[in-house]
Write a protein that holds these residues in place. Structure first.
Motif: not given
Lengths: 442, 442
Positions: B28, B145, B315-316, B319, B322-323
């Motif tokens: 990501l 996520g 992936r979620p 997310s 990285v958030g």
């Protein structure tokens, strides 16, 4: 409003406008003061209030209100150098814009619930904030108590958002829910909403005609697609043409009708539209009933997520306003200040005209009940590249009349409009009763 | 990993552990680097990776991975003074605790997805972070996520949260959904979940027995109730005793069975429990299907809100990781640092024993089909203050045998346990097949 704990810093707040929401914010801060002091290690101190109509404040019996400096002149709040955060709650674009501009220009943070202001002039205000190394936060402008702007700006910020679908107006959602559940007409359901205070009595058009929803969509889309979207960019249809028949027909086919705010970004083009739509009953958005709101987000890392809750009311809205105050207060440094989220509209994307968007449609037509009618209608659809997915014919109350219910495949909107215009003119057609989009939400 | 934009600051990141989630985070950040630089005005720069099993990295063909300094020794990352944020993704309590402790002690921020670590030792780590004027963020530890920890710590922070109800384990939710929709037994649905990679093949017990859900509940409850809750405080029942019959019986009565994480605060006492429960089909939580997760929050200002989305997957989860990095990076000041949210467990509330909690129950009992049986069972319930709301009698496959389905009114749990213990010993009772709580979620 004395400092209870000498070891923690005061964050001085000025409120402009003292109506329904502001009373909620004032009451929340008064009641939760000690709780918040323990939680965020700051004292939220309401220092001044400006309200044009001082009688509103004199008439209030709210605890603690007497200790606050009150003025009918907003400048008295804006020019108090000790105030760190201005909470703007007068609503509307003017004079709110001037007040907020002045606050940001003098290095104060701003928190607002004003969707009209942000949807129309948010870009300018975010730029002023950035130039002055402060910020303007507006979580309460969309979805009342539902956290959605904060998550889009932080937890979800690494995603490219491709689509956002919201049910963001409680009044229209209440009306559509009651039309279905209680078998009411639009007018009857609106009257019920007005009696309960969910819709304005004098002028319910901001809700009913989709303006409120369109403002919220402009705000959400600007953040989701990193490109400025204003109210004028949003295509808009309200719900007053949705009939009980439409709702029943939709149900029979496995759909429920909702007023949707839809933002889509595809190949660098943005499409933003507010309109009623048939959505599958099995989709979770179809479960959002009465005055509840929800925002559904499609992102390339999260896949799908939804935030759901109370979209209006003084207490949920106050929760979001104070949530924004907390974001500013938590790491507050009077000397350094700084941007909390800032503006993320670093792109300038084009808008797709509604004519060029692609949708499925539900169409209801009353026709003469005689041979050859369907062929003539089908010919018009076919010539305009409108492909039909399903058709049901029903009897009507009138003699020698039939009702046709069409669901189309995906069609370019302008082709659909053109075929409806032609079909309306056919001598065998009595009336085109309804044209509503169908959204599969997949 | 060169700096693309000389005008914006690098935020240096070190990743410890390079499995499934870390690969997602790495990918990501590499793909969204320029996008994020424009959005948050910082360069996210992955500087070092530590992975015990270097073959994992050698075997990867991920773009950009060759340019990163890789080591099998976590200290090489932890002791690099230029690294600002440590992303801990090895999972488990040890040695993760030591690594995170060391990182925080040396003034580095930490982002983790490690639910075991936070649910067991989160309090200690938040204290270390605070002493060193940094923070540890863990949005990805609950609900993949879905943004929920961030909203609880900011937008919703002014609320007193009275209750939190989560469906926070995708594996068990998938199994229960498939049992209902495909008419499968628990074992068949588990097998299907394992084939699809939703459940571990070797040892699915962390999901099935509710440990994973209990960790997440401990984390959510600590934040919601401002008082430390650890894994050991959580009462826990898994789903392996839920039968196809229970699911069918529930449906017949308008309920669906879900594995719930329930945290309640009442009169200063906390009750935290994980168990399957019958919930009304009309409640929105009953619509959470397959591997989706949701967290429902009841607060004194927001009333009710829910956050919904993908609860797992690289992936979620990436997310959310990285958030959290974005939250730290956005206003990063290497000289000043500072706490983002900090620990809000400023209270030390008591726990209510499961024996003293109050619930409605669904109870399935096979009995001899002869006169007087119901009277004897009813006598036991009555004597133990268990009041019955409804009872259905069905035939079973066996001769001279009947099946009784009871739904109780609200009862003190210990009274229910005592009556079941007595009923099991009655000579007319063949077997107590099921005891599952009923949650009306009102």
């Amino acid at each position: 409003m004395k400092i209870e704990n000498k070891n923690i810093e005061d964050i001085n707040i000025g409120i402009i406008g003292f109506g329904y929401i502001a009373s909620g914010v004032f009451s929340l801060i008064q009641r939760q003061k000690d709780y918040l002091a323990k939680k965020i290690k700051k004292n939220l101190n309401i220092k001044r209030i400006a309200e044009k109509d001082l009688k509103k404040i004199e008439a209030s019996s709210m605890k603690g209100l007497k200790d606050i400096k009150v003025s009918s002149n907003a400048d008295d709040v804006l020019e108090d150098e000790s105030i760190d955060i201005i909470v703007e709650l007068i609503g509307g674009i003017n004079p709110a814009y001037d007040y907020v501009y002045k606050a940001l220009s003098s290095g104060k943070y701003v928190v607002t619930a004003n969707k009209d202001l942000i949807a129309n002039r948010g870009g300018e205000l975010l730029a002023v904030a950035e130039r002055n190394n402060v910020d303007i936060l507006f979580e309460a402008s969309v979805g009342g108590g539902i956290p959605i702007i904060g998550p889009l700006k932080s937890s979800l910020a690494s995603n490219n958002i491709s689509k956002i679908v919201g049910i963001v107006n409680g009044t229209t959602n209440y009306i559509l829910t009651r039309m279905e559940k209680d078998n009411l007409s639009f007018d009857e359901a609106l009257k019920k909403a007005q009696e309960l205070g969910y819709a304005e009595k004098a002028n319910p058009s901001s809700d009913i005609e989709g303006y409120d929803t369109a403002c919220k969509l402009a705000i959400l889309s600007s953040i989701a697609f990193n490109s400025r979207v204003t109210l004028n960019d949003v295509y808009r249809e309200g719900i007053k043409d949705v009939s009980s028949d439409d709702i029943k027909n939709a149900l029979d086919m496995g759909y429920r009708i909702k007023l949707l705010a839809i933002g889509i970004e595809e190949n660098g083009e943005i499409s933003v539209k507010v309109h009623p739509a048939l959505i599958p009953i099995s989709h979770i958005l179809a479960s959002i009933e009465n005055t509840f709101n929800a925002v559904y987000v499609y992102g390339n890392y999260i896949d799908e997520m939804m935030s759901y809750g109370r979209g209006a009311g003084d207490r949920p809205t106050a929760s979001s306003v104070v949530g924004d105050i907390i974001k500013i207060a938590r790491n507050f440094d009077r000397k350094k200040k700084g941007i909390i989220y800032g503006c993320s509209c670093f792109e300038d994307k084009k808008f797709k005209s509604i004519d060029d968007t692609i949708s499925k449609f539900y169409i209801l037509i009353d026709v003469a009940d005689k041979p050859g009618v369907l062929a003539r209608i089908a010919e018009v659809f076919g010539r305009n590249l409108v492909s039909i997915n399903s058709m049901i014919q029903k009897q009507t109350d009138k003699e020698k009349s039939a009702r046709l219910i069409f669901i189309t495949h995906e069609v370019v909107n302008k082709n659909l409009y053109k075929s409806i215009s032609e079909i309306s003119k056919l001598d065998v057609v009595d009336k085109v009763l309804s044209i509503i989009r169908v959204e599969d939400l997949s």
